[in-house]
Design an enzyme around this catalytic site. Structure first.
Site, PDB file in Angstrom:
ATOM      1  N   SER A 292      34.754  28.598  63.662  1.00 47.90           N
ATOM      2  CA  SER A 292      33.576  27.840  63.248  1.00 47.90           C
ATOM      3  C   SER A 292      32.570  28.699  62.505  1.00 47.90           C
ATOM      4  O   SER A 292      31.973  28.257  61.517  1.00 47.90           O
ATOM      5  CB  SER A 292      32.908  27.203  64.471  1.00 47.90           C
ATOM      6  N   HIS A 343      27.465  29.442  65.028  1.00 46.87           N
ATOM      7  CA  HIS A 343      27.452  28.643  63.801  1.00 46.87           C
ATOM      8  C   HIS A 343      26.371  29.122  62.840  1.00 46.87           C
ATOM      9  O   HIS A 343      26.619  29.318  61.646  1.00 46.87           O
ATOM     10  CB  HIS A 343      27.231  27.169  64.150  1.00 46.87           C
TER      11      HIS A 343
END
Length: 513
Positions: A292, A343
């Protein structure tokens, strides 16, 4: 004469070469041309129409037809409002009254969201046409118009205009064709293969398996396993996690690799992935894995492209990219179990990495140097903080996970050391810490200390059945069968279905009898 044809192509040349407009459609008869400049929402859609206008009613019908087409374009672009410049080039104006049809914009009647400003370039009416067009564009527009033009002049002007439009389109297309998505597909294959490897060797959702094969786990990073800043990029926790990241990588990775080229993409992807792991290392003590951070780095690289080429960015991928990124960020901060720090770290890492490598066939040495120094300073500062004494105070959950991992590997000394350090550092250790500590002490033959820690565990959590059971076993080792009976019966009361609890009570009673 060819005067009207010259005006038509001279206006087209002005919009395409001087104003940066692009051709939407050129009709086969080359009498009608539609142009757009989507990166500037204030710039009107332009329609050029070379047609003699005999009657004002014909003009009105054409204006209404143009408005309907404009409304379709507005809906396709998903705009709230749309302005259009509807430019007529005619040998002469309509023979009846027509001026009132040009005085005010015509609004498409359904919603009044598409406005048409019609402009007439006709004999003895050129000055008014230039004035209206200049007012609409907020820019002075004028060129000399002669009585007649040769066919060679017209063809040269037409060729120059169309070549400019073609060169512009090819140049913009070339920006997105700097590399085939080789590494994107390679990373997709690698993470799929690694996932099946995990599934065959303990399961991708098993913490022990994830730790064994390189997931981000702060306690082991503190112990020197620096490679855990890299390996988590290729691990995924469960099939859904793999599927979502693989799909995201397919769309974003292909776009970034085509835009930046293969080697630049490789650097951006890995740097962003590592930056995401470092951010998670600093701000989250939970075990984590996944691509991610690297995928958010692709978002960051595309945002950097938007910063250096905003017009092309917003005309092509900009709006959709920002919407998708916004949805993902909201999901990251609202859904449970999401490593939002990773993230955001990946997003920032991708932006910085793109600034370091810049776009292919282009150089901005000073700007690239600034981004390189900034990226190096952030990474160095983040790692320095992450390894500092204050930051590396282990939280309870990661310490318990590490201790359990050591116990599974029969490394009781290491597990005991981890739990002892945790007990000292935490102000209020939980019952689980004391219970697991007692377990290692039992394995090491330290029964008196194990007894004390089990008693602390039951004080903190009176329904801790396993703690009572282990206390009963220690009581038996000490020869205190009466106390063993009390603790064993508590364990049975809390969980009557456990056969080993009831068997222990029966054995104690037999001994007492």
């Amino acid at each position: 004469m060819n005067r009207e044809e010259f005006i038509f192509w001279r206006l087209a040349h002005f919009f395409i070469t001087e104003q940066g407009y692009r051709i939407i459609q050129l009709f086969d008869n080359q009498k009608e041309l539609w142009l757009e400049k989507l990166e500037n929402k204030k710039a009107p859609i332009v329609r050029l129409f070379n047609q003699d206008l005999n009657w004002s009613n014909s003009m009105q019908r054409d204006i209404e037809f143009t408005a309907a087409n404009g409304e379709n374009i507005r809906k396709q672009l998903r705009r709230g409002d749309l302005n259009m410049a509807n430019i007529y080039v005619s040998s002469y104006p309509p023979v009846d009254e027509y001026e009132y049809r040009l005085e005010k914009p015509y609004f498409y009647p359904e919603g009044n969201k598409t406005a048409i400003v019609s402009i007439l370039f006709a004999n003895e009416n050129y000055e008014t046409g230039f004035q209206t067009l200049s007012h609409l564009l907020e820019k002075q527009v004028f060129f000399d118009i002669n009585e007649s033009y040769s066919e060679e002049t017209i063809q040269a002007l037409k060729k120059s205009t169309l070549e400019s439009a073609l060169n512009q389109a090819e140049a913009e297309k070339a920006v997105f064709e700097n590399g085939r998505p080789l590494f994107t597909y390679l990373f997709m294959i690698v993470q799929i293969l690694v996932f099946f490897w995990l599934e065959m060797h303990g399961g991708s959702t098993n913490n022990s398996t994830l730790i064994k094969y390189g997931a981000k786990f702060n306690p082991l990073i503190y112990e020197g396993q620096w490679w855990r800043f890299i390996t988590p990029i290729f691990l995924h926790i469960g099939f859904l996690h793999l599927a979502m990241n693989t799909l995201a990588l397919y769309y974003l990775g292909v776009a970034v690799e085509r835009l930046y080229g293969n080697l630049r993409f490789l650097f951006i992807y890995l740097f962003a992935g590592i930056a995401g792991v470092i951010a998670s290392f600093i701000f989250s003590s939970n075990l984590s894995a996944g691509a991610s951070g690297a995928i958010y780095g692709c978002f960051g690289a595309l945002l950097y492209f938007g910063m250096i080429q905003p017009k092309l960015f917003f005309r092509t991928i900009g709006f959709n990219l920002i919407v998708v990124l916004g949805i993902n960020l909201v999901f990251s901060f609202t859904a449970s179990g999401i490593d939002s720090a990773g993230h955001l770290g990946g997003l920032a890492g991708g932006f910085l990495a793109a600034g370091v490598v810049y776009l292919p066939k282009q150089k901005k040495v000073f700007l690239q140097a600034v981004f390189f120094l900034l990226a190096a300073a952030i990474i160095w500062g983040s790692l320095s903080y992450g390894y500092s004494t204050g930051a590396r105070t282990r939280d309870e959950s990661s310490s318990l996970a590490l201790a359990q991992e050591y116990i599974k590997q029969d490394k009781n000394d290491q597990a005991y050391q981890v739990l002892r350090e945790t007990e000292k550092k935490l102000k209020s250790p939980s019952a689980n810490v004391y219970f697991l500590l007692s377990y290692t002490e039992i394995k090491k033959g330290m029964l008196s200390k194990a007894k004390i820690h089990l008693q602390k565990a039951t004080q903190l959590y009176p329904d801790f059945e396993e703690a009572y059971y282990n206390l009963a076993l220690i009581n038996i080792e000490e020869g205190d069968f009466k106390e063993a009976k009390v603790n064993a019966e508590k364990a049975v009361k809390l969980n009557p279905d456990r056969k080993d609890y009831s068997d222990l009570v029966r054995k104690i009673n037999q001994h007492l009898q």
